[in-house]
Design a protein around this motif. Structure first.
Motif, PDB file in Angstrom:
ATOM      1  N   ILE A 189       0.859  -1.182   0.000  1.00 16.44           N
ATOM      2  CA  ILE A 189       0.000   0.000   0.000  1.00 16.44           C
ATOM      3  C   ILE A 189       0.894   1.229   0.000  1.00 16.44           C
ATOM      4  CG2 ILE A 189      -1.834   1.231   1.200  1.00 16.44           C
ATOM      5  CD1 ILE A 189      -2.641  -1.541   0.142  1.00 16.44           C
ATOM      6  N   ALA A 190       0.651   2.149  -0.939  1.00 13.74           N
ATOM      7  CA  ALA A 190       1.516   3.322  -1.073  1.00 13.74           C
ATOM      8  C   ALA A 190       0.705   4.607  -0.921  1.00 13.74           C
ATOM      9  CB  ALA A 190       2.209   3.307  -2.433  1.00 13.74           C
ATOM     10  N   GLY A 191       1.337   5.607  -0.313  1.00 14.36           N
ATOM     11  CA  GLY A 191       0.727   6.927  -0.237  1.00 14.36           C
ATOM     12  C   GLY A 191      -0.546   6.970   0.575  1.00 14.36           C
ATOM     13  N   LEU A 192      -0.607   6.196   1.658  1.00 15.27           N
ATOM     14  CA  LEU A 192      -1.819   6.197   2.478  1.00 15.27           C
ATOM     15  C   LEU A 192      -2.011   7.560   3.134  1.00 15.27           C
ATOM     16  CD1 LEU A 192      -4.207   4.789   3.865  1.00 15.27           C
ATOM     17  CD2 LEU A 192      -2.616   4.034   5.651  1.00 15.27           C
ATOM     18  N   GLU A 193      -3.162   8.169   2.901  1.00 15.08           N
ATOM     19  CA  GLU A 193      -3.522   9.437   3.522  1.00 15.08           C
ATOM     20  C   GLU A 193      -5.028   9.597   3.472  1.00 15.08           C
ATOM     21  OE1 GLU A 193      -1.935  12.757   1.357  1.00 15.08           O
ATOM     22  OE2 GLU A 193      -2.682  12.043  -0.574  1.00 15.08           O
ATOM     23  N   LEU A 194      -5.551  10.467   4.333  1.00 13.82           N
ATOM     24  CA  LEU A 194      -6.981  10.693   4.382  1.00 13.82           C
ATOM     25  C   LEU A 194      -7.248  12.176   4.574  1.00 13.82           C
ATOM     26  CD1 LEU A 194      -9.680   8.457   5.721  1.00 13.82           C
ATOM     27  CD2 LEU A 194      -9.722  10.811   6.522  1.00 13.82           C
ATOM     28  N   GLU A 195      -7.923  12.758   3.607  1.00 12.91           N
ATOM     29  CA  GLU A 195      -8.205  14.188   3.627  1.00 12.91           C
ATOM     30  C   GLU A 195      -9.480  14.464   4.427  1.00 12.91           C
ATOM     31  OE1 GLU A 195      -9.880  17.638   0.609  1.00 12.91           O
ATOM     32  OE2 GLU A 195      -9.008  15.796  -0.205  1.00 12.91           O
ATOM     33  N   THR A 196      -9.365  15.302   5.468  1.00 14.96           N
ATOM     34  CA  THR A 196     -10.528  15.673   6.262  1.00 14.96           C
ATOM     35  C   THR A 196     -10.209  16.892   7.107  1.00 14.96           C
ATOM     36  OG1 THR A 196     -12.091  14.935   7.959  1.00 14.96           O
ATOM     37  CG2 THR A 196      -9.844  14.111   8.122  1.00 14.96           C
ATOM     38  N   ASP A 197     -11.255  17.645   7.460  1.00 16.43           N
ATOM     39  CA  ASP A 197     -11.089  18.799   8.351  1.00 16.43           C
ATOM     40  C   ASP A 197     -11.143  18.388   9.815  1.00 16.43           C
ATOM     41  OD1 ASP A 197     -10.887  20.710   6.294  1.00 16.43           O
ATOM     42  OD2 ASP A 197     -13.067  20.741   6.065  1.00 16.43           O
ATOM     43  N   LYS A 198     -11.585  17.163  10.091  1.00 13.69           N
ATOM     44  CA  LYS A 198     -11.781  16.712  11.469  1.00 13.69           C
ATOM     45  C   LYS A 198     -10.700  15.721  11.859  1.00 13.69           C
ATOM     46  CE  LYS A 198     -16.802  17.337  11.229  1.00 13.69           C
ATOM     47  NZ  LYS A 198     -18.132  16.685  11.379  1.00 13.69           N
ATOM     48  N   GLU A 199      -9.907  16.089  12.862  1.00  7.80           N
ATOM     49  CA  GLU A 199      -8.817  15.227  13.297  1.00  7.80           C
ATOM     50  C   GLU A 199      -9.314  13.882  13.815  1.00  7.80           C
ATOM     51  OE1 GLU A 199      -5.715  16.698  15.756  1.00  7.80           O
ATOM     52  OE2 GLU A 199      -5.666  18.673  14.802  1.00  7.80           O
ATOM     53  N   ALA A 200     -10.444  13.880  14.505  1.00  5.01           N
ATOM     54  CA  ALA A 200     -10.969  12.629  15.054  1.00  5.01           C
ATOM     55  C   ALA A 200     -11.357  11.659  13.940  1.00  5.01           C
ATOM     56  CB  ALA A 200     -12.166  12.907  15.950  1.00  5.01           C
ATOM     57  N   THR A 201     -11.895  12.189  12.840  1.00  2.33           N
ATOM     58  CA  THR A 201     -12.257  11.345  11.700  1.00  2.33           C
ATOM     59  C   THR A 201     -11.015  10.750  11.052  1.00  2.33           C
ATOM     60  OG1 THR A 201     -14.229  12.689  11.261  1.00  2.33           O
ATOM     61  CG2 THR A 201     -13.421  11.304   9.461  1.00  2.33           C
TER      62      THR A 201
END
Length: 283
Positions: free
Chosen positions: A159-171
């Motif tokens: 798995i490469a480049g794992l990231e998650l775009e969100t405004d909420k840190e908890a999410t």
């Protein structure tokens, strides 16, 4: 620093990733240019790369090999293989895990199977995991990994480049934890790399794990805890009469010591399989 290094990528089928002159080349000239690049770039870094992504995005576009011919893909792989036979040679697709439907995953399996049938020593499949709304459910991603595992293609997934775009840190924290747990426990997955760790250098700051001042966001703290505490095995005990001591351990590198015949014996081990054995003997 003893870290593994992956070269990314020897060949992309997009003309935008090639010198402008390539657009005007005829088939034979283009093929020789591509093969020459593959040979020179792999040879230049031979011995420094543990892995090479030989091909990236083959199923998203075909601009260059439409001109150079589909067989050029086999020749490119063989060229890289000849220049650095010790490196693991991979193929990469940034979208297969995240596109609607399973067709791209099936195409990745078919493409890998075809390469192997032509003598290409494919060492793994790299799949991108850059998540943005609407998020792909972990259950769907798991089914796609299951699909690869059961296909018989016989190569690991990275798995490469794992990231998650969100405004909420908890999410971000909760979803990345679910995904990391899935990837780390799945039989098909051999490794995960993270994208956008630092806000100041991230393409999308909302995906970062650390703020510009290097203080961790919730997701950064969570990952630190997983790697330093939760996914680490510490155990001690006494062997049986045959000198055996077994422990269920997380995959990873370990330092082991034992008292054998009044002497302290030490060994380092990398646990990478379901039944990994380490022998400690006193001279």
């Amino acid at each position: 620093r003893g870290q593994q290094v992956r070269g990314m990528a020897v060949f992309s089928p997009l003309f935008r990733d090639a010198p402008a002159a390539c657009r005007r080349m005829e088939r034979d000239a283009l093929l020789q240019a591509v093969l020459g690049h593959a040979r020179s770039i792999v040879k230049q870094h031979k011995g420094k790369m543990d892995q090479w992504v030989v091909m990236h995005g083959m199923l998203a576009s075909s601009e260059i090999y439409d001109v150079a011919g589909v067989d050029s893909l086999i020749q490119i792989f063989h060229a890289a293989q000849k220049e650095d036979p010790a490196a693991a040679l991979l193929i990469s697709d940034a979208e297969a895990l995240l596109l609607p439907g399973d067709s791209r995953v099936d195409e990745v399996i078919e493409f890998t199977t075809w390469l192997k049938s032509e003598g290409c020593k494919v060492g793994g499949i790299v799949l991108g995991a850059s998540l943005a709304r609407p998020y792909m459910a972990p259950q769907t991603i798991e089914k796609r990994l299951d699909r690869i595992a059961s296909s018989g293609v016989g190569v690991p997934v990275f798995i490469a480049g794992l990231e998650l775009e969100t405004d909420k840190e908890a999410t971000q924290e909760a979803m990345l934890r679910d995904l990391l747990s899935l990837f780390y426990s799945h039989q098909a997955v051999a490794g995960v790399s993270l994208a956008s760790p630092w806000e100041a250098a991230a393409v999308n700051q909302r995906s970062a794990l650390y703020r510009a001042d290097m203080t961790p966001r919730k997701a950064g703290k969570m990952i630190e805890n997983l790697l330093s505490s939760e996914w680490v095995t510490k155990a001690k005990g006494v062997t049986d009469d045959q000198g055996h001591f077994a422990v269920r351990a997380f995959h990873g590198g370990y330092r082991i010591s034992a008292q054998v015949k009044g002497k302290t014996v030490k060994a380092d081990a990398a646990v990478t399989s379901a039944k990994h054995q380490v022998a400690l003997k006193a001279d």
